[in-house]
Design a protein around this motif. Structure first.
Motif, PDB file in Angstrom:
ATOM      1  N   ALA A 126       0.901  -1.341   0.179  1.00 10.56           N
ATOM      2  CA  ALA A 126      -0.331  -0.020   0.062  1.00 10.56           C
ATOM      3  C   ALA A 126       0.497   0.925  -0.014  1.00 10.56           C
ATOM      4  N   SER A 143      -3.771   0.742  -4.136  1.00  8.10           N
ATOM      5  CA  SER A 143      -4.793   1.014  -3.187  1.00  8.10           C
ATOM      6  C   SER A 143      -5.026   0.149  -3.051  1.00  8.10           C
ATOM      7  N   PHE A 146      -5.223  -1.722   1.508  1.00  4.54           N
ATOM      8  CA  PHE A 146      -5.695  -1.706   2.504  1.00  4.54           C
ATOM      9  C   PHE A 146      -6.229  -2.089   2.554  1.00  4.54           C
ATOM     10  N   TYR A 249      -0.668   5.339   5.921  1.00  2.28           N
ATOM     11  CA  TYR A 249      -1.477   4.824   5.985  1.00  2.28           C
ATOM     12  C   TYR A 249      -2.876   5.492   6.002  1.00  2.28           C
ATOM     13  N   TYR A 252      -5.473   6.293   3.571  1.00  2.00           N
ATOM     14  CA  TYR A 252      -6.024   5.574   2.161  1.00  2.00           C
ATOM     15  C   TYR A 252      -7.101   5.507   3.727  1.00  2.00           C
ATOM     16  N   ILE A 322     -12.163   1.967  -2.421  1.00  4.00           N
ATOM     17  CA  ILE A 322     -11.265   1.524  -1.377  1.00  4.00           C
ATOM     18  C   ILE A 322     -12.184   0.395  -0.469  1.00  4.00           C
ATOM     19  N   ASN A 325     -11.890  -2.523  -0.844  1.00  6.55           N
ATOM     20  CA  ASN A 325     -10.899  -3.954  -0.769  1.00  6.55           C
ATOM     21  C   ASN A 325     -11.149  -5.082  -0.325  1.00  6.55           C
TER      22      ASN A 325
END
Length: 346
Positions: A126, A143, A146, A249, A252, A322, A325
């Motif tokens: 990431a 991406s 994450f 992080y 994200y 995201i 994910n």
């Protein structure tokens, strides 16, 4: 043969505390363990001198096996017949990976920038840098690396019909220890803006500096406050108009929810991370210790004055999807555990 295919695979998570990466690697292991434990057999090994990760495990209902060194870890793993090892947190050394390599057919690491990553099967990044085309064959970057908490999903949902704030609300949140005390520097620059603002400063359990210095500064400023909580940023994200944060992080988390964001690198490691850039909806100002007052103030005013600029940032962040994910990571790790990937050609 069919019985072997239907058997649960044995997956071991290893997570080690790394000060520059903060607590997120522990959160990612907790999330991935939850995703995989129903279909597979999972076990968590942890190495930390801090009580904070242990509190996180306790809240998640996980009892990790604590270890002090890799010789001890290798002895424990020797008879487990593991199908997959997933490592997160601290960068690894070749001698450490070599100790456990004989006891598992597939080893996957997250964000490992140590020399030990040359001996593993897959390094999922990431925190990738600009030169992604020059990455080793065993690296996967994107991406999707994450893992997203239910808390972030709920915050994203809550912001869909978010009412407009009476004053523009800026949240300052430098997570992972804030070694350069960018919290103080940023707050000092923001207090020089001669416009009506609400400023909230997120101070979490890892903040390494004096809170009293911040408190003295906010005394002379209306609508400015310090929020001191273990998960201070998450408590403020539902009502933030702009977030100013570091480039580990944290971006994200912001992109998962969709909030206009200005980023500053806490150190050279963070400066190399390429996610928090204009392409993904961020205003990146480089290394925080070199920040000029005019740079941060201009970036804030750009977002405050131009609604189209704010909307474009949110649109770019949300286009990354995201929030989905976890499904990608669950599928990838499950396939690796079952040997359904030719890793060199993923």
């Amino acid at each position: 043969m069919l019985q072997k295919q239907n058997q649960k695979r044995k997956i071991a998570f290893i997570v080690e505390h790394c000060p520059i990466k903060g607590l997120y690697p522990f959160e990612r292991v907790i999330l991935l363990n939850k995703l995989l434990q129903e279909e597979e057999s999972t076990l968590v090994f942890a190495k930390t001198t801090s009580s904070l990760p242990l509190q996180m495990f306790e809240r998640a209902g996980i009892s990790p096996v604590l270890f002090d060194n890799y010789n001890e870890l290798a002895k424990t793993m020797r008879n487990l017949e593991l199908d997959l090892i997933v490592h997160d947190g601290k960068d690894t050394l070749p001698e450490h990976v070599s100790l456990i390599r004989p006891y598992c057919k597939t080893i996957v690491h997250f964000d490992d920038f140590g020399d030990g990553n040359a001996l593993i099967d897959c390094n999922i990044l990431a925190l990738f840098d600009e030169a992604r085309e020059q990455m080793p064959m065993n690296a996967l970057a994107g991406s999707y690396a994450f893992a997203v908490s239910d808390e972030l999903k709920a915050i994203a949902e809550s912001r869909i019909d978010m009412p407009e704030n009476e004053l523009p609300h800026i949240v300052v949140a430098f997570e992972d220890g804030d070694e350069q005390n960018l919290t103080y520097r940023t707050l000092r620059h923001l207090t020089q803006l001669q416009i009506p603002l609400k400023i909230s400063v997120a101070i979490d359990a890892e903040y390494r500096h004096s809170v009293e210095d911040l408190q003295l500064m906010v005394l002379s400023r209306r609508n400015t406050s310090i929020v001191k909580e273990e998960r201070a940023l998450q408590s403020l994200m539902p009502v933030a108009d702009i977030v100013i944060c570091n480039t580990n992080y944290t971006p994200y988390k912001i992109a998962a929810v969709g909030i206009p964001c200005i980023t500053l690198a806490q150190n050279e490691h963070e400066l190399a991370h390429a996610f928090a850039r204009e392409l993904n909806g961020f205003i990146h100002l480089g290394v925080g210790r070199k920040m000029k007052q005019s740079s941060i103030q201009n970036a804030v005013m750009e977002l405050l004055l131009h609604e189209a600029r704010r909307d474009r940032a949110i649109r770019k962040q949300r286009s990354l999807e995201i929030l989905h994910n976890n499904e990608i990571l669950q599928s990838l790790l499950t396939d690796l555990a079952h040997g359904r990937h030719n890793i060199a050609h993923i």
